[in-house]
Design a protein around this motif. Structure first.
Motif, PDB file in Angstrom:
ATOM      1  N   PHE A 102       0.825  -1.043  -0.031  1.00  0.00           N
ATOM      2  CA  PHE A 102       0.148  -0.146   0.024  1.00  0.00           C
ATOM      3  C   PHE A 102       0.784   1.217   0.046  1.00  0.00           C
ATOM      4  N   VAL A 103       0.719   2.043  -0.905  1.00  0.00           N
ATOM      5  CA  VAL A 103       1.322   3.342  -1.076  1.00  0.00           C
ATOM      6  C   VAL A 103       0.480   4.585  -0.851  1.00  0.00           C
ATOM      7  N   LYS A 104       0.904   5.569  -0.539  1.00  0.00           N
ATOM      8  CA  LYS A 104       0.109   6.900  -0.497  1.00  0.00           C
ATOM      9  C   LYS A 104       0.376   7.753  -1.799  1.00  0.00           C
ATOM     10  N   THR A 105      -0.762   7.779  -2.294  1.00  0.00           N
ATOM     11  CA  THR A 105      -0.758   8.767  -3.800  1.00  0.00           C
ATOM     12  C   THR A 105      -1.981   9.284  -3.844  1.00  0.00           C
ATOM     13  N   ASN A 106      -1.739  10.684  -4.115  1.00  0.00           N
ATOM     14  CA  ASN A 106      -3.131  11.316  -4.493  1.00  0.00           C
ATOM     15  C   ASN A 106      -3.985  11.477  -3.355  1.00  0.00           C
ATOM     16  N   HIS A 149       2.417   6.246 -10.788  1.00  0.00           N
ATOM     17  CA  HIS A 149       2.131   6.501  -9.625  1.00  0.00           C
ATOM     18  C   HIS A 149       3.105   7.404  -9.001  1.00  0.00           C
ATOM     19  N   ILE A 150       2.491   8.647  -8.599  1.00  0.00           N
ATOM     20  CA  ILE A 150       3.512   9.334  -7.889  1.00  0.00           C
ATOM     21  C   ILE A 150       3.398   9.471  -6.310  1.00  0.00           C
ATOM     22  N   VAL A 151       4.379   9.054  -5.618  1.00  0.00           N
ATOM     23  CA  VAL A 151       4.374   9.003  -4.013  1.00  0.00           C
ATOM     24  C   VAL A 151       5.536  10.090  -3.687  1.00  0.00           C
ATOM     25  N   GLY A 152       4.922  10.581  -2.647  1.00  0.00           N
ATOM     26  CA  GLY A 152       5.966  11.491  -1.714  1.00  0.00           C
ATOM     27  C   GLY A 152       6.927  10.750  -1.114  1.00  0.00           C
ATOM     28  N   GLY A 153       8.189  11.376  -0.937  1.00  0.00           N
ATOM     29  CA  GLY A 153       9.309  10.784  -0.297  1.00  0.00           C
ATOM     30  C   GLY A 153      10.500  10.550  -1.344  1.00  0.00           C
ATOM     31  N   THR A 154      11.722  10.344  -0.780  1.00  0.00           N
ATOM     32  CA  THR A 154      12.985  10.159  -1.707  1.00  0.00           C
ATOM     33  C   THR A 154      13.205   8.989  -2.102  1.00  0.00           C
ATOM     34  N   LEU A 155      13.874   8.598  -3.365  1.00  0.00           N
ATOM     35  CA  LEU A 155      14.224   7.207  -3.705  1.00  0.00           C
ATOM     36  C   LEU A 155      14.873   6.563  -2.375  1.00  0.00           C
ATOM     37  N   LYS A 156      15.648   7.130  -1.711  1.00  0.00           N
ATOM     38  CA  LYS A 156      16.504   6.364  -0.591  1.00  0.00           C
ATOM     39  C   LYS A 156      15.391   5.853   0.342  1.00  0.00           C
ATOM     40  N   SER A 157      14.384   6.699   0.621  1.00  0.00           N
ATOM     41  CA  SER A 157      13.449   6.057   1.531  1.00  0.00           C
ATOM     42  C   SER A 157      12.595   4.861   1.189  1.00  0.00           C
ATOM     43  N   MET A 158      12.274   5.260  -0.411  1.00  0.00           N
ATOM     44  CA  MET A 158      11.617   4.049  -0.789  1.00  0.00           C
ATOM     45  C   MET A 158      12.394   2.836  -0.851  1.00  0.00           C
ATOM     46  N   GLU A 159      13.576   3.071  -1.282  1.00  0.00           N
ATOM     47  CA  GLU A 159      14.567   1.811  -1.277  1.00  0.00           C
ATOM     48  C   GLU A 159      14.684   1.290  -0.003  1.00  0.00           C
TER      49      GLU A 159
END
Length: 250
Positions: A152-156, A186-196
């Motif tokens: 589950f990701v936060k988007t829109n 899908h656009i998700v808030g946050g950095t690539l590092k945090s997603m990784e």
């Protein structure tokens, strides 16, 4: 040591108040000099093709005749660092496609403006190879929740379940990341590092400072470019050896 020469900045915005606000921000910044300011993209395009000086372009999106996104495609090479300035966050996906430097939403906070300019004027240190994410990476509560191949990701403004087997790659865009599938972005808030750090899937691997790819969806690697569906993703040198080993181990 002499200070670095200021960056030549060009502003394009058809709204006079917004244009004046950006002009004041540029004049206030000691690393910028205002080279030109235009109310119309066509007039600015003439300036660029005539060899007008520009290092940084502050560009509105919604304008008559030619909008900002169309103008980026028409800019002569080498293109300047483009910072889009708009009242709508909904253009972020299109901005991602054009590889703009940053994306500011009006009204622009001066501190946020300086943050965007710093990405142009401050050299970035070399990027060290990122370690492969662990299989059991902890997941942040109320943000990503894993079940099998779903997260589950936060988007829109909502939580959306995404099957990550459908995700081709993840790309960094300023303070957002974009999850790219065959059909959607899908656009998700946050950095690539945090997603990784939050991804619990070992087959998602960092291959570039701006990209994480799904190894299960890689079709080919040629000339430091990964082919994933209709997309090509660059592979930077620090990640090449590990990537090849991971691909051969699939």
């Amino acid at each position: 040591m002499e200070p670095a020469a200021p960056l030549a900045c060009v502003i394009i915005d058809d709204n006079e108040i917004n244009r004046f606000t950006l002009e004041r921000a540029v004049q206030r910044h000691d690393q910028l000099t205002l080279a030109a300011s235009f109310p119309d993209a066509l007039e600015a395009l003439t300036y660029f093709h005539a060899g007008g000086e520009v290092d940084v372009l502050l560009l509105d999106i919604e304008m008559p005749h030619i909008n900002g996104l169309e103008l980026v495609k028409l800019l002569p090479e080498p293109k300047p660092a483009v910072i889009l300035v708009t009242t709508h966050a909904s253009f972020a996906v299109d901005a991602f496609e054009l590889h703009v430097l940053d994306y500011l939403v009006k009204p622009v906070n001066y501190a946020r403006f300086c943050q965007a300019i710093a990405r142009v004027s401050v050299p970035k240190p070399p990027v060290a190879p990122a370690p492969a994410p662990a299989i059991s990476t902890p997941v942040a509560p109320n943000d990503l929740s894993a079940t099998g191949t779903d997260l589950f990701v936060k988007t829109n403004g909502k939580l959306l379940r995404i099957n990550f087997e459908d995700v081709l790659f993840i790309e960094a865009l300023s303070t957002y990341v974009v999850l790219v599938t065959d059909k959607y972005k899908h656009i998700v808030g946050g950095t690539l590092k945090s997603m990784e750090e939050r991804l619990p899937f070992r087959h998602f691997v960092r291959v570039h400072r701006s990209y994480i790819v799904n190894l299960h969806r890689v079709e080919a690697l040629e000339d430091n470019l990964l082919k994933l569906g209709q997309h090509e993703v660059p592979v930077s040198r620090p990640y090449q050896d590990e990537l090849i080993q991971r691909l051969q181990a699939l």
